[in-house]
Design a protein around this motif. Structure first.
Motif, mmCIF file in Angstrom:
data_model
loop_
_atom_site.group_PDB
_atom_site.id
_atom_site.type_symbol
_atom_site.label_atom_id
_atom_site.label_comp_id
_atom_site.label_asym_id
_atom_site.label_seq_id
_atom_site.Cartn_x
_atom_site.Cartn_y
_atom_site.Cartn_z
ATOM 1 N N MET A 152 0.705 -1.093 -0.003
ATOM 2 C CA MET A 152 0.061 -0.078 0.101
ATOM 3 C C MET A 152 0.757 1.563 0.140
ATOM 4 S SD MET A 152 -3.178 -0.717 -0.392
ATOM 5 C CE MET A 152 -4.412 -0.109 0.660
ATOM 6 N N THR A 153 1.959 1.399 0.682
ATOM 7 C CA THR A 153 2.946 2.497 0.772
ATOM 8 C C THR A 153 3.368 2.692 -0.786
ATOM 9 O OG1 THR A 153 3.346 2.119 3.221
ATOM 10 C CG2 THR A 153 4.781 3.637 1.980
ATOM 11 N N GLN A 154 3.690 1.582 -1.239
ATOM 12 C CA GLN A 154 4.477 1.873 -2.515
ATOM 13 C C GLN A 154 3.373 2.202 -3.643
ATOM 14 O OE1 GLN A 154 6.450 -1.541 -4.047
ATOM 15 N NE2 GLN A 154 6.128 -1.156 -6.035
ATOM 16 N N ILE A 155 2.356 1.751 -3.509
ATOM 17 C CA ILE A 155 1.118 2.186 -4.472
ATOM 18 C C ILE A 155 0.498 3.743 -4.192
ATOM 19 C CG2 ILE A 155 -1.317 1.595 -5.394
ATOM 20 C CD1 ILE A 155 1.224 -0.360 -6.101
ATOM 21 N N LEU A 172 -1.010 9.561 -4.205
ATOM 22 C CA LEU A 172 -1.945 9.587 -3.104
ATOM 23 C C LEU A 172 -1.448 9.315 -1.790
ATOM 24 C CD1 LEU A 172 -4.870 7.462 -4.681
ATOM 25 C CD2 LEU A 172 -5.005 9.899 -4.664
ATOM 26 N N GLY A 173 -2.130 10.010 -0.684
ATOM 27 C CA GLY A 173 -1.575 9.732 0.565
ATOM 28 C C GLY A 173 -1.976 8.262 0.975
ATOM 29 N N TYR A 217 -6.049 3.973 1.323
ATOM 30 C CA TYR A 217 -7.137 3.105 2.263
ATOM 31 C C TYR A 217 -8.599 3.403 2.375
ATOM 32 C CZ TYR A 217 -3.142 0.386 4.398
ATOM 33 O OH TYR A 217 -2.061 -0.518 4.513
ATOM 34 N N LYS A 218 -8.586 4.808 2.462
ATOM 35 C CA LYS A 218 -10.169 5.096 2.195
ATOM 36 C C LYS A 218 -10.729 5.011 0.880
ATOM 37 C CE LYS A 218 -12.749 9.371 3.867
ATOM 38 N NZ LYS A 218 -12.907 10.686 3.956
ATOM 39 N N GLY A 270 -0.470 3.600 -10.733
ATOM 40 C CA GLY A 270 0.479 3.492 -9.560
ATOM 41 C C GLY A 270 0.666 1.724 -9.646
ATOM 42 N N LEU A 271 -0.514 1.204 -9.824
ATOM 43 C CA LEU A 271 -0.067 -0.518 -9.935
ATOM 44 C C LEU A 271 0.552 -0.819 -11.262
ATOM 45 C CD1 LEU A 271 -3.596 -1.488 -8.940
ATOM 46 C CD2 LEU A 271 -1.795 -1.602 -7.581
#
Length: 94
Positions: free
Chosen positions: A48-51, A57-58, A63-64, A83-84
Motif C-alpha cells: 500500500m505504501t508503494q502504491i 495519493l496519501g 486506504y479510504k 500506480g499499479l
C-alpha cells in the motif's frame, strides 16, 4: 477441531498475469464494489505504501478510497491503476 483461515486474494497475486486476470474478472462483475475490492487486493499485494507513493495519493487516502462502500472517483481509479502499472482497455464484445 478444524481451524480455517480467511482467504486473502493478495497472497496469490504474485505475477503481472495473475493481477491482470484478477482485475479483468472483477470488471466483468456488475457490482462496482467487486472491482474496488480487487483494486484493494492488488494494492495490498504490491504494498500500500508503494502504491500510494506511485499514484500520488496519501496512504490514508488510498486506504479510504479502497474501502468497501467508498464512492471511488474515476480520477482516483486512474491514479491507482497507474500506480499499479496496469491499464484498462476496451474491446468489442462477442
Amino acid at each position: 477441531m478444524t481451524q480455517f483461515t480467511l482467504f486473502d486474494a493478495a497472497e496469490f497475486l504474485d505475477s503481472e498475469e495473475a493481477i491482470a486476470d484478477y482485475l479483468g474478472a472483477a470488471l466483468e462483475d456488475p457490482d462496482p464494489e467487486v472491482f474496488v475490492a480487487a483494486l484493494g487486493d492488488v494494492a495490498k499485494a504490491r504494498g500500500m505504501t508503494q502504491i500510494a507513493t506511485a499514484s500520488g495519493l496519501g496512504r490514508e487516502s488510498l486506504y479510504k478510497a479502497l474501502t468497501p462502500g467508498s464512492k471511488l472517483r474515476y480520477e482516483t481509479v486512474r491514479k491507482v491503476m497507474a500506480g499499479l502499472g496496469v491499464k484498462l482497455t476496451v474491446s468489442a464484445g462477442g
